[in-house]
Write a protein that holds these residues in place. Structure first.
Motif, PDB file in Angstrom:
ATOM      1  N   VAL A 103       0.851  -1.200   0.000  1.00  0.00           N
ATOM      2  CA  VAL A 103       0.000   0.000   0.000  1.00  0.00           C
ATOM      3  C   VAL A 103       0.884   1.246   0.000  1.00  0.00           C
ATOM      4  O   VAL A 103       0.607   2.233  -0.695  1.00  0.00           O
ATOM      5  CB  VAL A 103      -0.962  -0.004   1.224  1.00  0.00           C
ATOM      6  N   SER A 104       1.985   1.191   0.742  1.00  0.00           N
ATOM      7  CA  SER A 104       2.905   2.342   0.808  1.00  0.00           C
ATOM      8  C   SER A 104       3.521   2.643  -0.548  1.00  0.00           C
ATOM      9  O   SER A 104       3.791   3.795  -0.881  1.00  0.00           O
ATOM     10  CB  SER A 104       4.035   2.068   1.805  1.00  0.00           C
ATOM     11  N   SER A 105       3.770   1.585  -1.322  1.00  0.00           N
ATOM     12  CA  SER A 105       4.417   1.813  -2.615  1.00  0.00           C
ATOM     13  C   SER A 105       3.407   2.214  -3.696  1.00  0.00           C
ATOM     14  O   SER A 105       3.766   2.434  -4.847  1.00  0.00           O
ATOM     15  CB  SER A 105       5.225   0.583  -3.037  1.00  0.00           C
ATOM     16  N   LYS A 106       2.125   2.294  -3.300  1.00  0.00           N
ATOM     17  CA  LYS A 106       1.041   2.792  -4.171  1.00  0.00           C
ATOM     18  C   LYS A 106       0.799   1.933  -5.415  1.00  0.00           C
ATOM     19  O   LYS A 106       0.281   2.425  -6.407  1.00  0.00           O
ATOM     20  CB  LYS A 106       1.277   4.250  -4.600  1.00  0.00           C
ATOM     21  N   VAL A 107       1.207   0.645  -5.376  1.00  0.00           N
ATOM     22  CA  VAL A 107       0.861  -0.234  -6.509  1.00  0.00           C
ATOM     23  C   VAL A 107      -0.561  -0.757  -6.277  1.00  0.00           C
ATOM     24  O   VAL A 107      -1.054  -0.762  -5.142  1.00  0.00           O
ATOM     25  CB  VAL A 107       1.841  -1.429  -6.660  1.00  0.00           C
ATOM     26  N   SER A 108      -1.227  -1.216  -7.360  1.00  0.00           N
ATOM     27  CA  SER A 108      -2.616  -1.620  -7.150  1.00  0.00           C
ATOM     28  C   SER A 108      -2.676  -2.997  -6.475  1.00  0.00           C
ATOM     29  O   SER A 108      -1.814  -3.858  -6.683  1.00  0.00           O
ATOM     30  CB  SER A 108      -3.385  -1.602  -8.467  1.00  0.00           C
ATOM     31  N   LEU A 109      -3.723  -3.184  -5.692  1.00  0.00           N
ATOM     32  CA  LEU A 109      -3.877  -4.412  -4.911  1.00  0.00           C
ATOM     33  C   LEU A 109      -4.823  -5.371  -5.616  1.00  0.00           C
ATOM     34  O   LEU A 109      -5.736  -4.933  -6.334  1.00  0.00           O
ATOM     35  CB  LEU A 109      -4.455  -4.082  -3.531  1.00  0.00           C
ATOM     36  N   SER A 110      -4.607  -6.669  -5.388  1.00  0.00           N
ATOM     37  CA  SER A 110      -5.571  -7.654  -5.897  1.00  0.00           C
ATOM     38  C   SER A 110      -6.843  -7.536  -5.050  1.00  0.00           C
ATOM     39  O   SER A 110      -6.828  -6.912  -3.976  1.00  0.00           O
ATOM     40  CB  SER A 110      -4.993  -9.066  -5.758  1.00  0.00           C
ATOM     41  N   ALA A 111      -7.929  -8.176  -5.508  1.00  0.00           N
ATOM     42  CA  ALA A 111      -9.200  -8.092  -4.762  1.00  0.00           C
ATOM     43  C   ALA A 111      -9.016  -8.637  -3.345  1.00  0.00           C
ATOM     44  O   ALA A 111      -9.521  -8.072  -2.365  1.00  0.00           O
ATOM     45  CB  ALA A 111     -10.277  -8.875  -5.500  1.00  0.00           C
ATOM     46  N   GLU A 112      -8.248  -9.725  -3.251  1.00  0.00           N
ATOM     47  CA  GLU A 112      -8.025 -10.352  -1.935  1.00  0.00           C
ATOM     48  C   GLU A 112      -7.218  -9.411  -1.025  1.00  0.00           C
ATOM     49  O   GLU A 112      -7.542  -9.242   0.160  1.00  0.00           O
ATOM     50  CB  GLU A 112      -7.255 -11.654  -2.158  1.00  0.00           C
ATOM     51  N   GLU A 113      -6.195  -8.791  -1.627  1.00  0.00           N
ATOM     52  CA  GLU A 113      -5.367  -7.854  -0.835  1.00  0.00           C
ATOM     53  C   GLU A 113      -6.203  -6.648  -0.395  1.00  0.00           C
ATOM     54  O   GLU A 113      -6.075  -6.156   0.723  1.00  0.00           O
ATOM     55  CB  GLU A 113      -4.168  -7.381  -1.659  1.00  0.00           C
ATOM     56  N   GLN A 114      -7.047  -6.190  -1.307  1.00  0.00           N
ATOM     57  CA  GLN A 114      -7.888  -5.028  -0.980  1.00  0.00           C
ATOM     58  C   GLN A 114      -8.790  -5.348   0.220  1.00  0.00           C
ATOM     59  O   GLN A 114      -8.958  -4.527   1.119  1.00  0.00           O
ATOM     60  CB  GLN A 114      -8.740  -4.660  -2.212  1.00  0.00           C
ATOM     61  N   GLN A 115      -9.285  -6.582   0.215  1.00  0.00           N
ATOM     62  CA  GLN A 115     -10.145  -7.017   1.319  1.00  0.00           C
ATOM     63  C   GLN A 115      -9.357  -7.030   2.638  1.00  0.00           C
ATOM     64  O   GLN A 115      -9.836  -6.556   3.675  1.00  0.00           O
ATOM     65  CB  GLN A 115     -10.633  -8.432   1.015  1.00  0.00           C
ATOM     66  N   ALA A 116      -8.127  -7.553   2.559  1.00  0.00           N
ATOM     67  CA  ALA A 116      -7.278  -7.605   3.768  1.00  0.00           C
ATOM     68  C   ALA A 116      -6.940  -6.188   4.233  1.00  0.00           C
ATOM     69  O   ALA A 116      -6.896  -5.902   5.429  1.00  0.00           O
ATOM     70  CB  ALA A 116      -5.999  -8.394   3.474  1.00  0.00           C
ATOM     71  N   TRP A 117      -6.726  -5.291   3.260  1.00  0.00           N
ATOM     72  CA  TRP A 117      -6.384  -3.908   3.618  1.00  0.00           C
ATOM     73  C   TRP A 117      -7.561  -3.220   4.314  1.00  0.00           C
ATOM     74  O   TRP A 117      -7.388  -2.455   5.264  1.00  0.00           O
ATOM     75  CB  TRP A 117      -5.923  -3.131   2.378  1.00  0.00           C
ATOM     76  N   GLU A 118      -8.776  -3.512   3.833  1.00  0.00           N
ATOM     77  CA  GLU A 118      -9.965  -2.943   4.495  1.00  0.00           C
ATOM     78  C   GLU A 118     -10.014  -3.379   5.959  1.00  0.00           C
ATOM     79  O   GLU A 118     -10.359  -2.605   6.839  1.00  0.00           O
ATOM     80  CB  GLU A 118     -11.262  -3.393   3.780  1.00  0.00           C
ATOM     81  N   LYS A 119      -9.608  -4.636   6.201  1.00  0.00           N
ATOM     82  CA  LYS A 119      -9.603  -5.146   7.586  1.00  0.00           C
ATOM     83  C   LYS A 119      -8.582  -4.384   8.424  1.00  0.00           C
ATOM     84  O   LYS A 119      -8.831  -4.067   9.585  1.00  0.00           O
ATOM     85  CB  LYS A 119      -9.274  -6.641   7.610  1.00  0.00           C
ATOM     86  N   VAL A 120      -7.410  -4.106   7.828  1.00  0.00           N
ATOM     87  CA  VAL A 120      -6.370  -3.351   8.567  1.00  0.00           C
ATOM     88  C   VAL A 120      -6.922  -1.968   8.921  1.00  0.00           C
ATOM     89  O   VAL A 120      -6.817  -1.502  10.063  1.00  0.00           O
ATOM     90  CB  VAL A 120      -5.070  -3.212   7.731  1.00  0.00           C
ATOM     91  N   LYS A 121      -7.546  -1.327   7.918  1.00  0.00           N
ATOM     92  CA  LYS A 121      -8.095   0.014   8.150  1.00  0.00           C
ATOM     93  C   LYS A 121      -9.169  -0.027   9.241  1.00  0.00           C
ATOM     94  O   LYS A 121      -9.226   0.857  10.095  1.00  0.00           O
ATOM     95  CB  LYS A 121      -8.682   0.583   6.844  1.00  0.00           C
ATOM     96  N   ASN A 122      -9.987  -1.079   9.206  1.00  0.00           N
ATOM     97  CA  ASN A 122     -11.038  -1.208  10.231  1.00  0.00           C
ATOM     98  C   ASN A 122     -10.439  -1.390  11.624  1.00  0.00           C
ATOM     99  O   ASN A 122     -10.964  -0.854  12.604  1.00  0.00           O
ATOM    100  CB  ASN A 122     -11.966  -2.390   9.923  1.00  0.00           C
ATOM    101  N   ARG A 123      -9.339  -2.174  11.697  1.00  0.00           N
ATOM    102  CA  ARG A 123      -8.704  -2.344  13.014  1.00  0.00           C
ATOM    103  C   ARG A 123      -8.167  -1.002  13.500  1.00  0.00           C
ATOM    104  O   ARG A 123      -8.345  -0.637  14.659  1.00  0.00           O
ATOM    105  CB  ARG A 123      -7.572  -3.375  12.938  1.00  0.00           C
ATOM    106  N   PHE A 124      -7.486  -0.266  12.618  1.00  0.00           N
ATOM    107  CA  PHE A 124      -6.980   1.071  12.992  1.00  0.00           C
ATOM    108  C   PHE A 124      -8.144   1.928  13.502  1.00  0.00           C
ATOM    109  O   PHE A 124      -8.067   2.539  14.557  1.00  0.00           O
ATOM    110  CB  PHE A 124      -6.365   1.776  11.765  1.00  0.00           C
ATOM    111  N   ASP A 125      -9.211   1.942  12.715  1.00  0.00           N
ATOM    112  CA  ASP A 125     -10.341   2.807  13.065  1.00  0.00           C
ATOM    113  C   ASP A 125     -10.984   2.364  14.382  1.00  0.00           C
ATOM    114  O   ASP A 125     -11.334   3.206  15.223  1.00  0.00           O
ATOM    115  CB  ASP A 125     -11.374   2.825  11.935  1.00  0.00           C
ATOM    116  N   GLY A 126     -11.120   1.067  14.581  1.00  0.00           N
ATOM    117  CA  GLY A 126     -11.733   0.554  15.818  1.00  0.00           C
ATOM    118  C   GLY A 126     -10.924   0.979  17.042  1.00  0.00           C
ATOM    119  O   GLY A 126     -11.477   1.410  18.056  1.00  0.00           O
ATOM    120  N   ILE A 127      -9.600   0.866  16.920  1.00  0.00           N
ATOM    121  CA  ILE A 127      -8.722   1.217  18.047  1.00  0.00           C
ATOM    122  C   ILE A 127      -8.792   2.736  18.303  1.00  0.00           C
ATOM    123  O   ILE A 127      -8.939   3.186  19.443  1.00  0.00           O
ATOM    124  CB  ILE A 127      -7.262   0.767  17.740  1.00  0.00           C
ATOM    125  N   CYS A 128      -8.707   3.521  17.226  1.00  0.00           N
ATOM    126  CA  CYS A 128      -8.702   4.987  17.390  1.00  0.00           C
ATOM    127  C   CYS A 128     -10.054   5.485  17.908  1.00  0.00           C
ATOM    128  O   CYS A 128     -10.115   6.394  18.732  1.00  0.00           O
ATOM    129  CB  CYS A 128      -8.341   5.676  16.074  1.00  0.00           C
TER     130      CYS A 128
END
Ligand SMILES: Cc1cc2nc3c(=O)[nH]c(=O)nc-3n(C[C@H](O)[C@H](O)[C@H](O)COP(=O)(O)OP(=O)(O)OC[C@H]3O[C@@H](n4cnc5c(N)ncnc54)[C@H](O)[C@@H]3O)c2cc1C
Length: 391
Positions: free
Chosen positions: A141-166
Motif C-alpha cells: 500500500v505504501s508503494s502505491k501499486v494496485s492491490l488484488s481483490a483479496e489484498e484489498q479485502q485484507a487492507w480494508e480489515k487493517v483500516k477497520n482495526r486502525f479505526d476501531g482502536i482509534c
C-alpha cells in the motif's frame, strides 16, 4: 534546579534488591559475547521447552517488562504512579502474521485503552502497525501499486482495526500512540494516522503518529502536518523518536540500490531531533508531543524550551517518555520536577516477548554509552545508600 544526576530520586522506586538485580543485569548485558551466546541459548531453550521461563521472568523480564498480562502489570503501574510516573501498556508480542492474531492484538490494545480510561496513571495507549496488519501488505500500500481483490479485502480489515482502536481511544478520551517501524511501510501508516487525526483529534490530540528523526525528511513532514492541521482544524499529535531500525534501513537501501533515508551521522540525527522539539514547542497550541528519548541533552533541551516559552511543566500537550527499566534518572527526576512523564511498560507471555527482550539486551550492548550510564548511576546509588546506612 533539575538534574539527571540525582540518583536518590532516580531510583526512589527501587528497593536494594531491585538495585542489585539491575546492577548484575546491566553488567551482564554489557558483555557482547555473553549477550550473543545468551540470545542463541535462550531461544534454543524456549523452543525445546527447557525450564528456563522462571529464570528469564525473574531477571531480564522483570527489568524490562510489566507482566505477562494486563493484571500482572498493575503492580508496576501503581509503583511508578506513586512517583507521578505514568505507564503506557505496550503489548509486545511480535512476529505473527495471521488475521486471527491481528484481531487478537487489536482486542488486547482495546483492553489497554479501557484500562487507561479507568486508571489515573495510564495517560496513553500504544500499538504497532505491524501488530494489526501484514507488513508485506502495508509495504505494498505504501508503494502505491494496485492491490488484488483479496489484498484489498485484507487492507480494508487493517483500516477497520486502525479505526476501531482509534475510535475506542476517542470515546474513552485516552491518548493513543502509533509506533513507527520501517520507512518502507511508513507512507501507508502516515496516511492512516492522518485520516484518524482528522476524524478523532477535533477536540484534543487523541491519535499520535511517530516521527523518526534519523530520517532526513521528517522535519518537512512535521511542517506539512502542522499546515494541514491548521487548515483542517484538528490537533496534531506526534511522538518524536530518533528511530530504531538504522542498520536495517541502511542495509536494505544498499542492497536495493537507493539512497538511504537515514541521516549520515549521529550528529545530524541529534540536530534534527532537537530542531523537531523546538518546532513542536513553538507550535504547542496545535501540536501535542510525546518525546520518546533516553538522550539527556534532548530531554534537558525540552525542559529549557518549555521554560523559555513560558509553558508550565505539566502542560497537557507535552510528555516525556522512556522505556521501563531504562533511564529512570530522566523519568523520575523529570516527574519529580512536575513534568508529565510516562514509561512504556511492555507486557505479554515470556516466550512471546523474547524478541523484545533480546533487542533490549542487544541495544544495551551495542549502545555502549547507555549501559555505561545506567551502570554508573546504579553504582552511585548503591554507594549513596551504603554510606547513608553507615552514617
Ligand atoms: C518511549 C519510546 C518510544 C519509542 N518508540 C519508537 C518507535 O515508535 N519507533 C522507533 O523506530 N523507535 C522508537 N523508540 C526507539 C528510539 O527510536 C531510539 O532508538 C532510542 O530511544 C535511542 O535513541 P535516543 O533518543 O534515546 O538517544 P541516543 O542514544 O542519543 O540516540 C541513539 C539513536 O541515534 C540514531 N543514530 C545513532 N547512530 C547514528 C548514525 N551513525 N547516523 C544517524 N543516526 C544515528 C539512531 O536512531 C539511534 O537509535 C522509542 C523509544 C522510546 C524511549
Amino acid at each position: 534546579m533539575l538534574s539527571f544526576d540525582d540518583t536518590a530520586i532516580a531510583f526512589s522506586g527501587k528497593t536494594d534488591a531491585d538495585l542489585r538485580r539491575s546492577y548484575w543485569l546491566f553488567r551482564l548485558v554489557g558483555n557482547s559475547n555473553l549477550v550473543n551466546f545468551g540470545q542463541k541459548a535462550t531461544t534454543f531453550a524456549i523452543n525445546t521447552h527447557l525450564p528456563i521461563r522462571g529464570f528469564i521472568k525473574a531477571t531480564i523480564f522483570k527489568q524490562f517488562c510489566g507482566g505477562e498480562d494486563v493484571n500482572e502489570c498493575l503492580k508496576t503501574i501503581e509503583s511508578l504512579g506513586k512517583y507521578n510516573v505514568g505507564s503506557i501498556l505496550d503489548y509486545s508480542v511480535e512476529g505473527k502474521a495471521e488475521e486471527k492474531i491481528f484481531d487478537d492484538t487489536a482486542s488486547h490494545i482495546i483492553e489497554t485503552i479501557e484500562l487507561a480510561s479507568k486508571k489515573k496513571h495510564i495517560p496513553f495507549a500504544v500499538f504497532k502497525p505491524t501488530g494489526v496488519g501484514d507488513i508485506a501488505l502495508i509495504e505494498k500500500v505504501s508503494s502505491k501499486v494496485s492491490l488484488s481483490a483479496e489484498e484489498q479485502q485484507a487492507w480494508e480489515k487493517v483500516k477497520n482495526r486502525f479505526d476501531g482502536i482509534c475510535k475506542k481511544a476517542h470515546d474513552c478520551k485516552v491518548q493513543l500512540l502509533i509506533d513507527a517501524e520501517e520507512s518502507w511501510i511508513q507512507v501507508a501508516v502516515d496516511d492512516l494516522a492522518h485520516d484518524m487525526m482528522l476524524k478523532y483529534n477535533k477536540e484534543q490530540a487523541i491519535v499520535f503518529n511517530t516521527a523518526q528523526l534519523y530520517r532526513n525528511d521528517r522535519l518537512i513532514y512535521l511542517e506539512n502536518a502542522l499546515k494541514d492541521a491548521k487548515e483542517k482544524k484538528y490537533y496534531f499529535g506526534i511522538k518524536l523518536v530518533r528511530g530504531a531500525y538504522m542498520e536495517k534501513e541502511r542495509a536494505r537501501a544498499q542492497k536495493m540500490g537507493y539512497t538511504s533515508p537515514i541521516n549520515n551521522t549521529k550528529a545530524d540525527t541529534d540536530k534534527e531531533y532537537n530542531a523537531a522539539l523546538e518546532f513542536c514547542v513553538k507550535n504547542i497550541d496545535v501540536i501535542s508531543i510525546c518525546a520518546g528519548t533516553h538522550n539527556e541533552d534532548s530531554a534537558m533541551l525540552l525542559v529549557k524550551l518549555m521554560r523559555q516559552n513560558n509553558i508550565p511543566a505539566n502542560h497537557p500537550h507535552v510528555w516525556f517518555s522512556q522505556l521501563l527499566g531504562m533511564s529512570d534518572h530522566i523519568s523520575f527526576n523529570v516527574a519529580n520536577a512536575g513534568y508529565n512523564v510516562a514509561k512504556y511498560v511492555p507486557y505479554g507471555p515470556v516466550r512471546d516477548v523474547l524478541p523484545y527482550l533480546i533487542r533490549r539486551a542487544m541495544e544495551n550492548t551495542s549502545v555502549k554509552g547507555q549501559t555505561g550510564r545506567e551502570l554508573s548511576l546504579i553504582i552511585k546509588e548503591k554507594q549513596r545508600r551504603t554510606s547513608q546506612k553507615l552514617s
